[in-house]
Design an enzyme around this catalytic site. Structure first.
Site, short mmCIF file in Angstrom:
data_model
loop_
_atom_site.label_atom_id
_atom_site.label_comp_id
_atom_site.label_asym_id
_atom_site.label_seq_id
_atom_site.Cartn_x
_atom_site.Cartn_y
_atom_site.Cartn_z
N ASP A 158 0.81 -1.21 0.00
CA ASP A 158 0.00 0.00 0.00
C ASP A 158 0.84 1.26 0.00
O ASP A 158 0.37 2.33 -0.41
CB ASP A 158 -0.93 -0.02 1.22
CG ASP A 158 -1.91 1.13 1.22
OD1 ASP A 158 -2.62 1.29 0.21
OD2 ASP A 158 -1.94 1.89 2.21
N MET A 179 -7.41 5.56 3.10
CA MET A 179 -7.61 6.70 2.20
C MET A 179 -6.43 6.96 1.28
O MET A 179 -6.48 7.84 0.44
CB MET A 179 -7.88 7.96 3.04
CG MET A 179 -9.17 7.93 3.82
SD MET A 179 -10.63 7.79 2.77
CE MET A 179 -10.51 9.30 1.81
N ARG A 180 -5.34 6.18 1.45
CA ARG A 180 -4.16 6.46 0.63
C ARG A 180 -4.46 6.27 -0.85
O ARG A 180 -3.96 7.00 -1.71
CB ARG A 180 -3.00 5.57 1.07
CG ARG A 180 -1.70 5.89 0.33
CD ARG A 180 -0.52 5.11 0.87
NE ARG A 180 -0.06 5.66 2.12
CZ ARG A 180 -0.04 5.00 3.28
NH1 ARG A 180 -0.48 3.76 3.32
NH2 ARG A 180 0.40 5.57 4.36
N ALA A 181 -5.29 5.28 -1.17
CA ALA A 181 -5.61 5.02 -2.57
C ALA A 181 -6.30 6.22 -3.22
O ALA A 181 -6.02 6.56 -4.37
CB ALA A 181 -6.49 3.78 -2.69
#
Length: 710
Positions: free
Chosen positions: A193, A274-276
């Site tokens: 991720d 929320m990184r995506a």
């Protein structure tokens, strides 16, 4: 320095080149993880990228590449006075798999820090890569603690070196690129991720494209400078386009509709965190800038999703990375297109525009091949996916839930036995090898490691990395008068320094020896056996082990999977495992002995755990297929199996036997085998219970038994 292979001369791999260029346009995207089989130009493309990056201005003499216009206020070489800088090319720094922590983050001279109060710091690779590229080949083989340090620095834009209260900080902003071959093991999901984008690469199956790859590579090796010269114009064109896209990037508008598309896509694919969303937004913005536009469109969001989401969809190592494009289109079609604000039509997509003589760097544009050779022949037209050969028998109706066809085998009577699917895997408790090891960092058995809880102190072997402050002061204190100490400072010499000894966890070699003979061929029983092994494989993945798989059936034992870190490869071999024939138990144990002997030479610090899955029957002496350990060609099969098991016990191999015997009449042969191996036995029915993990955790090696007897 040798001439690098030109970036624009790489044949095919458009997704790889686009992902790299998007990070060159916007380093905030977060880097690229390149996954693919060996020999697919992963390293070549990454190394070639540095030539396309704009030059950077640095403060003269600064070892940390500070920018003259905005120097790092905390730079160890600072403070820097304002003034002009020196232009130099952006660096590409490679991090070797076997690098130490000090080589990565830098080394602090603890002796001078304690005795003189001076922060004498030797920069590491993170400092060298600041404002450039940090490339990690085979990133999946890098030690976990190095990956943690690397990704933390990439996320924070700074590197911290802490040594017993003495700390140094410096800026470390770089384009992180990792390459890996999934056959050699996977990265943990939380580490996947942290890479902004991921790309799957594979060698082309088109003969014409493969010919072009060979032609260009041979031309490059014959005369690298001349070959690079033929591509200099295209390199300069892409370099100028990167500079222009960087300048345009702050003007790109990411509208509310596109933000909703991004959020709906991430939610629709159930992506964690929320990184995506943030990575998709940055990638879509970079795509618009690369196309020369100041507005983000639906096609940018779609392309960003295909680059940013596949590796974030994996829930366990047996899931194939990828994205359902039909579902992606369905989500995006629910939103209207935003109207462009007086923008020209986008340029042709990506880095495939232009190329010497043939209209594109892929060499597949149909023009004259770049090296002046004959025109590449057209690839034969492939048959339609649904086409069937003439006179082929029609397939019968099939239930939607029917398993896919599996390889067939023969049972003891010669009847065909199709391989069965594994039952659903389940969670197991930790399996561990007793004692204290010194193997590779992992999460299974107790071991002396560079990280973990402090258990003592010793004189350092080589460079000091983890100071034991109390032990160092205790060693130096008796000598202060003799050393002429005055004032409050402590006079410390090199002989006083003490290294902290730490205890953590190591990864082990879990070697499965699976009985695939006719007596195991019952579909329900073999499915349960495969499900149990699959569960232990999943546990091995989570604990960073190497795994191997030996099967025995008929007249021989086979190493179905040599020891590897790729548990998904083991799961694939297990799923295809056929059954049938006699039971050469001795051959399976001897094969295990041979594999462990070889692995002990390759990696003597990694301790093994042997898991034998069988009903304990031995109806054939069999052969391992090697002259060194195939001495079981004759004699009583059960006696030979007992001798083979006691040989493993004598060498201190920790073992557990999974008893697969079923039916109203039980012979208890698996228990006899477990006693010969010096380990516990557990029935197949008890695999889901806590008893299995407890039994394996409490395995006692032969050496432990001998110590207690003494």
């Amino acid at each position: 320095m040798s001439t690098p292979y030109p970036f624009t001369a790489v044949v095919g791999q458009s997704d790889l080149r686009l992902a790299l260029l998007l990070n060159a346009v916007s380093p905030a995207v977060g880097g690229v993880l390149v996954r693919g089989e060996k020999g697919t130009a992963k390293s070549t493309a990454v190394r070639a990228l540095s030539a396309l990056l704009p030059q950077v201005d640095v403060v003269p003499g600064c070892r940390f590449s500070c920018a003259p216009a905005a120097p790092d206020p905390g730079c160890p070489d600072g403070p820097h006075e304002g003034g002009s800088g020196t232009a130099r090319p952006a660096r590409m720094v490679e991090l070797p798999v076997g690098a130490s922590e000090d080589r990565l983050v830098g080394a602090l001279d603890i002796e001078r820090a304690l005795a003189e109060g001076v922060k004498a710091f030797e920069p590491g690779l993170l400092a060298d890569a600041h404002r450039g590229i940090l490339y990690v080949d085979e990133v999946n083989l890098l030690h976990d603690h190095l990956i943690d340090l690397l990704l933390d620095a990439a996320a924070m834009g700074a590197s911290y070196v802490e040594r017993e209260g003495v700390s140094v900080r410096h800026a470390a902003r770089f384009l992180l690129v990792g390459t890996m071959n999934p056959e050699e093991g996977e990265l943990r999901p939380q580490l996947l991720d942290r890479f902004g984008l991921t790309v799957e690469v594979a060698a082309s199956r088109e003969p014409a494209q493969r010919v072009e790859v060979v032609r260009r590579r041979l031309a490059y090796e014959d005369d690298p400078a001349a070959f690079a010269g033929r591509w200099a114009g295209d390199e300069q064109e892409v370099r100028a386009r990167v500079v222009a896209a960087r300048a345009l990037l702050p003007q790109v508008r990411l509208g509310d509709t596109c933000l909703l598309q991004i959020a709906a896509t991430c939610a629709g694919f159930e992506v964690d965190g929320m990184r995506a969303d943030i990575v998709m937004a940055r990638t879509a913005t970079a795509l618009a800038a690369w196309a020369g536009r100041t507005d983000v469109r639906k096609e940018d969001v779609r392309r960003a999703a295909l680059l940013a989401l596949p590796h974030r969809r994996r829930r366990n190592p047996f899931d194939a990375p990828g994205l359902d494009e039909d579902k992606l289109d369905e989500i995006l079609d629910g939103f209207p297109d935003e109207e462009p604000e007086n923008e020209p039509d986008p340029e042709p997509e990506g880095p495939d525009d232009g190329g010497p003589q043939d209209g594109g760097p892929d060499g597949g544009g149909g023009g004259i091949p770049p090296q002046g050779g004959p025109e590449a022949p057209e690839a034969p037209e492939a048959p339609a996916p649904d086409a069937a050969p003439e006179n082929a028998p029609e397939a019968g109706p099939e239930s939607p839930d029917s398993p896919a066809p599996q390889p067939a085998s023969q049972d003891g009577a010669g009847r065909e036995q199709a391989a069965v699917r594994a039952a659903e895997p389940f969670r197991t408790k930790m399996l561990s090898v007793p004692g204290l090891g010194e193997g590779a960092s992992g999460r299974r058995s107790r071991a002396r490691t560079a990280h973990g809880r402090t258990t003592g102190a010793q004189r350092p072997r080589g460079q000091l990395t983890k100071l034991h402050l109390a032990a160092t002061v205790h060693a130096a204190a008796p000598h202060q008068k003799a050393r002429g100490r005055t004032g409050r400072g402590l006079v410390v010499r090199k002989d006083d320094l003490r290294q902290a000894t730490r205890e953590g966890r190591e990864g082990n070699l879990v070697l499965f020896v699976v009985d695939a003979s006719g007596s195991m061929a019952a579909r329900q029983r073999m499915g349960a056996v495969k499900g149990a092994v699959l569960s232990l494989l999943l546990d091995a993945y989570q604990r960073r082990d190497k795994v191997g798989l030996i099967t025995f059936r008929g007249s021989a034992a086979e190493l179905a999977l040599p020891p590897t870190s790729s548990v998904d490869a083991a799961a694939t071999r297990l799923e295809q495992l056929p059954t049938g024939g006699r039971t050469p138990l001795a051959a399976g144990l001897l094969k295990a002995h041979e594999v462990l002997r070889i692995e002990r030479l390759r990696d003597p610090s990694r301790r093994p755990l042997l898991v034998v899955v069988t009903d304990g029957r031995a109806t054939s002496a069999g052969s391992t297929g090697s002259t060194g350990s195939a001495g079981a060609a004759g004699g009583d099969p059960r006696a030979l199996a007992g001798r083979s098991a006691r040989l493993l016990q004598a060498e201190g191999v920790a073992s557990v036997v999974v008893d697969c015997e079923s039916g109203p009449v039980r012979l208890g042969l698996a228990g006899v085998l477990a006693a010969d191996l010096g380990g516990p036995a557990v029935t197949l029915d008890g695999l889901r219970a806590d008893s299995l993990a407890g039994l394996v955790k409490n395995v006692r090696t032969a050496s432990d038994t001998h110590r207690r007897a003494a």
